[in-house]
Enzyme design. Structure first.
Site, PDB file in Angstrom:
ATOM      1  N   CYS A  72     -24.991 -12.686   8.261  1.00  0.00           N
ATOM      2  CA  CYS A  72     -25.920 -12.738   9.206  1.00  0.00           C
ATOM      3  C   CYS A  72     -24.508 -11.942  10.675  1.00  0.00           C
ATOM      4  O   CYS A  72     -25.471 -11.303  11.170  1.00  0.00           O
ATOM      5  CB  CYS A  72     -26.575 -13.627  10.014  1.00  0.00           C
ATOM      6  SG  CYS A  72     -25.609 -15.179   9.109  1.00  0.00           S
ATOM      7  N   GLU A  76     -32.180 -20.186  12.744  1.00  0.00           N
ATOM      8  CA  GLU A  76     -31.191 -19.171  12.689  1.00  0.00           C
ATOM      9  C   GLU A  76     -30.907 -17.744  11.655  1.00  0.00           C
ATOM     10  O   GLU A  76     -31.297 -18.063  10.564  1.00  0.00           O
ATOM     11  CB  GLU A  76     -29.971 -20.312  12.611  1.00  0.00           C
ATOM     12  CG  GLU A  76     -29.721 -21.328  12.943  1.00  0.00           C
ATOM     13  CD  GLU A  76     -28.987 -22.256  12.466  1.00  0.00           C
ATOM     14  OE1 GLU A  76     -28.359 -22.609  11.089  1.00  0.00           O
ATOM     15  OE2 GLU A  76     -29.577 -23.544  12.481  1.00  0.00           O
TER      16      GLU A  76
HETATM   17  P1  NAD Z   1     -36.450 -14.747   5.204  1.00  0.00           P
HETATM   18  O1  NAD Z   1     -36.436 -15.335   5.882  1.00  0.00           O
HETATM   19  O2  NAD Z   1     -37.479 -13.581   3.670  1.00  0.00           O
HETATM   20  O3  NAD Z   1     -36.834 -16.042   3.668  1.00  0.00           O
HETATM   21  C1  NAD Z   1     -35.948 -16.960   4.159  1.00  0.00           C
HETATM   22  C2  NAD Z   1     -35.927 -18.237   3.226  1.00  0.00           C
HETATM   23  O4  NAD Z   1     -37.239 -18.873   3.695  1.00  0.00           O
HETATM   24  C3  NAD Z   1     -36.496 -18.177   1.851  1.00  0.00           C
HETATM   25  O5  NAD Z   1     -36.464 -19.196   1.297  1.00  0.00           O
HETATM   26  C4  NAD Z   1     -38.328 -17.713   2.105  1.00  0.00           C
HETATM   27  O6  NAD Z   1     -38.911 -17.801   0.896  1.00  0.00           O
HETATM   28  C5  NAD Z   1     -38.865 -18.887   2.621  1.00  0.00           C
HETATM   29  N1  NAD Z   1     -39.950 -18.199   3.567  1.00  0.00           N
HETATM   30  C6  NAD Z   1     -39.902 -16.605   3.534  1.00  0.00           C
HETATM   31  N2  NAD Z   1     -41.170 -17.196   4.645  1.00  0.00           N
HETATM   32  C7  NAD Z   1     -41.389 -17.705   5.070  1.00  0.00           C
HETATM   33  C8  NAD Z   1     -42.660 -18.438   6.583  1.00  0.00           C
HETATM   34  N3  NAD Z   1     -44.061 -17.840   6.365  1.00  0.00           N
HETATM   35  N4  NAD Z   1     -43.263 -19.628   5.693  1.00  0.00           N
HETATM   36  C9  NAD Z   1     -41.713 -20.486   5.360  1.00  0.00           C
HETATM   37  N5  NAD Z   1     -41.007 -20.285   4.455  1.00  0.00           N
HETATM   38  C10 NAD Z   1     -40.846 -19.050   4.343  1.00  0.00           C
HETATM   39  O7  NAD Z   1     -35.127 -14.024   5.055  1.00  0.00           O
HETATM   40  P2  NAD Z   1     -34.361 -13.114   3.504  1.00  0.00           P
HETATM   41  O8  NAD Z   1     -34.503 -12.246   3.711  1.00  0.00           O
HETATM   42  O9  NAD Z   1     -34.010 -14.716   2.422  1.00  0.00           O
HETATM   43  O10 NAD Z   1     -32.438 -14.051   4.316  1.00  0.00           O
HETATM   44  C11 NAD Z   1     -32.163 -13.315   4.986  1.00  0.00           C
HETATM   45  C12 NAD Z   1     -32.383 -13.007   6.689  1.00  0.00           C
HETATM   46  O11 NAD Z   1     -31.177 -14.533   6.427  1.00  0.00           O
HETATM   47  C13 NAD Z   1     -31.478 -12.005   7.133  1.00  0.00           C
HETATM   48  O12 NAD Z   1     -31.972 -11.684   8.458  1.00  0.00           O
HETATM   49  C14 NAD Z   1     -30.148 -12.833   7.349  1.00  0.00           C
HETATM   50  O13 NAD Z   1     -29.253 -12.533   9.005  1.00  0.00           O
HETATM   51  C15 NAD Z   1     -30.154 -14.434   8.284  1.00  0.00           C
HETATM   52  N6  NAD Z   1     -29.122 -14.781   7.576  1.00  0.00           N
HETATM   53  C16 NAD Z   1     -29.400 -15.782   8.792  1.00  0.00           C
HETATM   54  C17 NAD Z   1     -27.989 -16.938   9.057  1.00  0.00           C
HETATM   55  C18 NAD Z   1     -27.654 -17.833  10.066  1.00  0.00           C
HETATM   56  O14 NAD Z   1     -26.783 -18.265  10.463  1.00  0.00           O
HETATM   57  N7  NAD Z   1     -28.228 -16.688  11.458  1.00  0.00           N
HETATM   58  C19 NAD Z   1     -27.690 -17.077   7.563  1.00  0.00           C
HETATM   59  C20 NAD Z   1     -28.234 -16.114   6.793  1.00  0.00           C
HETATM   60  C21 NAD Z   1     -28.464 -15.860   6.229  1.00  0.00           C
END
Ligand code: NAD
Length: 523
Positions: free
Chosen positions: A275, A241
Site C-alpha cells: 500500500c 486502512e
Molecule cells: P480487498 O478489499 O479486495 O479485500 C481485502 C479483504 O477484505 C479480503 O479478505 C476480502 O475477502 C475482504 N472483503 C472484500 N470486500 C469485502 C466486503 N464487502 N465485506 C467483507 N469483507 C470483504 O483488497 P485486496 O485486493 O485483498 O488487497 C489489496 C488492497 O489492500 C490494496 O488496495 C492495498 O493498498 C491495500 N492494503 C492497504 C494497507 C494499509 O495499511 N493501508 C496494507 C496492505 C494492503
C-alpha cells in the site's frame, strides 16, 4: 462466487504465482457457523482479559517466539501463496512478529494503565474518578494478501494484547498462512481466544453481522466502503486502512545515486504490492534526463526469471496472483496508448506471474498508472518544472498514505513535507515505518482514516471506561429543585468565570443554604 481463488462456496483453491501450480484446497467456514465462531471467542475473552496486561504480554511473547521459530514454515507458505522470494519472505515478514509484539508491549503498557481524572477537590470535594482503556470484546480482523503474515499479525497482536479475542478472516488468496498463524498462536494462548473464519467477501460480510464488537479492515477502498457501511448498521467501530498511490518528489539537489536506488527500491519492493509503494515519481526537469536514465539502467538490472530454473535467483518475486498481473498489464498498456515511454521493463517474462521492474517516462495524470493504484513493480515518472508543480500534482490523487521528498536540504524538505496530503512524509526514504509499533500508519482520502500502530490505533481495540467515586456525605448543591437560590448560584458562578471575583465570595454560603434546604426534603 467462483472468481479469483474461490473454487466454490465451500472451497478455496488458487494457484502459486511462482509456477501456477494448484495450491491445496482450503475449506471455507459455512456462513451458518460464523455466529458460533464469534460466540466461542466471546466465551473465551473474559478470562483472557482477566489475566491483566503483564500476564497477556508474557503469553503473547511466548506465542510470537513460536511464530519466529517456525519462520521456515511461514517462508515456504508465503512463497507458495504470494510468490515472495525466500529472503524477502524472511526479512520482511517471517522474522517480524516477536520484535513487533515486544515493541507493542512498550507502546501499550502506559496507555492501558488507569488514569486519574483531574477533578478539582475544592469545587468537587470527595469526588474522584479514573479512566481506563478496556478491551472491546471480540475484534474481527479482515485482511488482504500482499503480506500474508504481516497483514495478519499487525492488527491481531495489538488487539490480543489489549485483552480482546479475535476472529481473523484471512484473504481468500492467502488462507493457508492465516490458518498457520492462528494455529500457532492457539498453541500458546488460552483456548478459543483466536478464531479463524475462512472464505471470501461473503464470509467477511457475515462476520460483521455475527456479533463482533469492532472491526479492523485492511484492503481496497471498495471493500473499505462496504465494511464501513456494514459496521455502521451494527453500530460498531471500524478502522479502515486502504489503498495508496504514494508519490516521491525528486529535487535537483538530491543525493543522486542514493535517491535512484531508494526510489527504485520503494517502487519495486514486494513487486510493488505495498500500500506504501512509490507509484508516482515527480522529477524536476533540471535533472530529469539524467535521473530517468539512471533509474532505467538500475531497473533493467533487476533480475526476473524467463525460464523455471531461474526463479530462485530472481531479485524480485512475481505478482502474487493472476488477477493482480492482469491489472498491472492493463495500466501499462493504457499508459503506452496515452504516450508514456518505456525506459525499462514493461513486459511479463513469461513464467508464473512475474512482471519486469518497469520505468515509464513522460507519464501524465490522464493515465491509469498515475491515478489508480497499480500495485505492481511499475514506476510512473512525471516530469515537472519546479517543486510547486510537484506538490500540486502529488496532492492531486484520491489517495494519501505516504509521500517522500528527496533533497539534501533537510530544513526545506521538512517545510515542503507539511504541504503534502499524506499520513507520513519521508525525507530521503519511504514507507519504512509500516511495521514500527510506535509510528502511526494512516492516511487521508481514499486511503481511509484508520490508524495502524501506535497508541492512536488503540481506539479500535479498546474503549474508555470511567469509574467515578463520590465519598461526600452532603447532597450536591445543584441537585433537585429549580429555586431562586439555584438561579443565584448559577449567576454567581458565571460572574466568577468572567473574573468578577466579588461574586464568587458568596458562592460557598449559597451552596451551604442549598444543601440545607435539600436535606429538609428527607427529614
Ligand atoms: P480487498 O478489499 O479486495 O479485500 C481485502 C479483504 O477484505 C479480503 O479478505 C476480502 O475477502 C475482504 N472483503 C472484500 N470486500 C469485502 C466486503 N464487502 N465485506 C467483507 N469483507 C470483504 O483488497 P485486496 O485486493 O485483498 O488487497 C489489496 C488492497 O489492500 C490494496 O488496495 C492495498 O493498498 C491495500 N492494503 C492497504 C494497507 C494499509 O495499511 N493501508 C496494507 C496492505 C494492503
Amino acid at each position: 462466487m467462483t472468481s479469483g481463488p474461490m473454487k466454490s462456496a465451500t472451497e478455496i483453491g488458487g494457484v502459486s504465482p511462482v509456477d501456477l501450480h494448484e495450491l491445496p484446497v482450503v475449506k471455507t467456514t459455512p456462513l451458518a457457523d460464523i455466529k458460533g465462531v464469534v460466540e466461542r471467542a466471546r466465551a473465551a475473552q473474559p478470562a483472557w482479559e482477566a489475566l491483566g496486561f503483564e500476564g497477556r504480554a508474557a503469553l503473547m511473547k511466548r506465542a510470537c517466539r513460536l511464530l519466529l521459530e517456525r519462520r521456515e514454515q511461514f517462508g515456504a507458505l508465503i512463497r507458495d501463496e504470494a510468490g515472495k522470494q525466500p529472503a524477502h519472505a524472511q526479512m520482511h515478514e517471517a522474522i517480524g512478529p516477536l520484535e513487533y509484539v515486544s515493541g507493542w508491549i512498550k507502546v501499550a503498557r502506559p496507555h492501558l494503565k488507569p488514569k486519574r481524572l483531574p477533578i478539582n477537590p475544592v469545587a468537587m470535594p470527595g469526588k474522584s474518578a479514573h479512566t481506563e482503556l478496556i478491551a472491546r470484546g471480540v475484534v474481527g480482523i479482515i485482511a488482504p494478501w500482499n503480506y500474508p503474515l504481516g497483514v495478519y499479525f499487525k492488527p491481531s497482536l495489538p488487539a490480543l494484547l489489549s485483552g480482546n479475542a479475535v476472529v481473523l478472516k484471512p484473504s481468500e488468496y492467502s488462507p493457508r498462512t492465516g490458518a498457520l498463524f492462528a494455529q500457532l498462536l492457539s498453541e500458546v494462548l488460552p483456548r478459543d481466544v483466536v478464531q479463524v473464519a475462512q472464505g471470501g467477501r461473503d464470509v467477511g460480510a457475515e462476520l460483521i453481522r455475527a456479533g463482533i464488537d469492532a472491526l479492523s479492515f485492511t484492503g481496497s477502498p471498495v471493500g473499505g466502503r462496504a465494511v464501513l457501511k456494514a459496521c455502521a448498521e451494527q453500530m460498531i467501530p471500524c478502522s479502515v486502512e486502504l489503498g495508496g498511490k504514494d508519490a516521491a518528489i525528486v529535487l535537483a539537489d538530491c543525493d543522486f545515486e542514493r535517491t535512484v536506488l531508494g526510489v527504485l527500491n520503494w517502487g519495486i519492493h514486494n513487486s510493488g504490492q505495498d500500500c506504501g509503494s512509490i507509484e508516482r515519481v515527480y522529477v524536476v526537469e533540471e535533472i530529469a534526463d539524467r535521473f530517468v536514465e539512471a533509474l532505467g539502467r538500475a531497473a533493467a538490472r533487476i533480475k526476473v526469471p524467463s525460464k523455471p530454473g531461474e526463479a530462485e535467483g530472481a531479485d524480485i518475486g512475481p505478482l502474487s496472483n493472476p488477477m493482480q498481473l492482469g491489472i498491472v498489464e492493463e495500466h501499462v498498456a493504457d499508459a503506452l496508448a496515452k504516450g508514456a515511454k518505456v525506459v525499462a521493463g514493461g513486459k511479463k517474462p513469461g513464467i508464473g506471474c512475474w512482471y519486469e521492474a518497469t520505468i515509464l517516462d513522460r507519464c501524465t495524470h490522464q493515465m491509469r498508472v498515475v491515478n489508480e493504484e497499480t500495485f505492481g513493480p511499475v514506476l510512473a515518472v512525471v516530469r515537472v518544472q519546479d517543486v510547486d508543480e510537484a506538490i500540486r500534482l502529488a496532492n492531486d490523487s484520491r489517495y494519501g498514505l505516504n509521500a517522500s521528498l528527496w533533497t539534501r536540504d533537510l530544513e526545506r524538505g521538512e517545510a515542503l513535507a507539511r504541504r503534502l496530503q499524506a499520513g507520513t512524509v519521508f525525507i530521503n526514504n519511504h514507507a519504512l515505518t509500516g511495521a514500527m509499533p510506535f509510528a502511526p500508519w494512516t492516511g487521508v482520502k481514499d486511503t481511509g482514516y484508520g490508524v495502524a500502530n501506535s497508541e492512536h490505533s488503540l481506539h479500535t481495540f479498546t474503549r474508555p471506561r470511567t469509574i467515578f467515586v463520590d465519598r461526600g456525605h452532603a447532597p450536591d448543591p445543584w441537585w433537585l429543585s429549580a429555586d431562586a437560590l439555584l438561579g443565584e448560584l448559577a449567576e454567581r458562578l458565571a460572574k466568577a468565570q468572567l473574573g468578577q471575583l466579588a461574586a464568587a465570595l458568596k458562592v460557598p454560603s449559597i451552596m451551604r443554604a442549598r444543601k440545607k434546604k435539600l436535606l429538609e426534603l428527607v427529614r
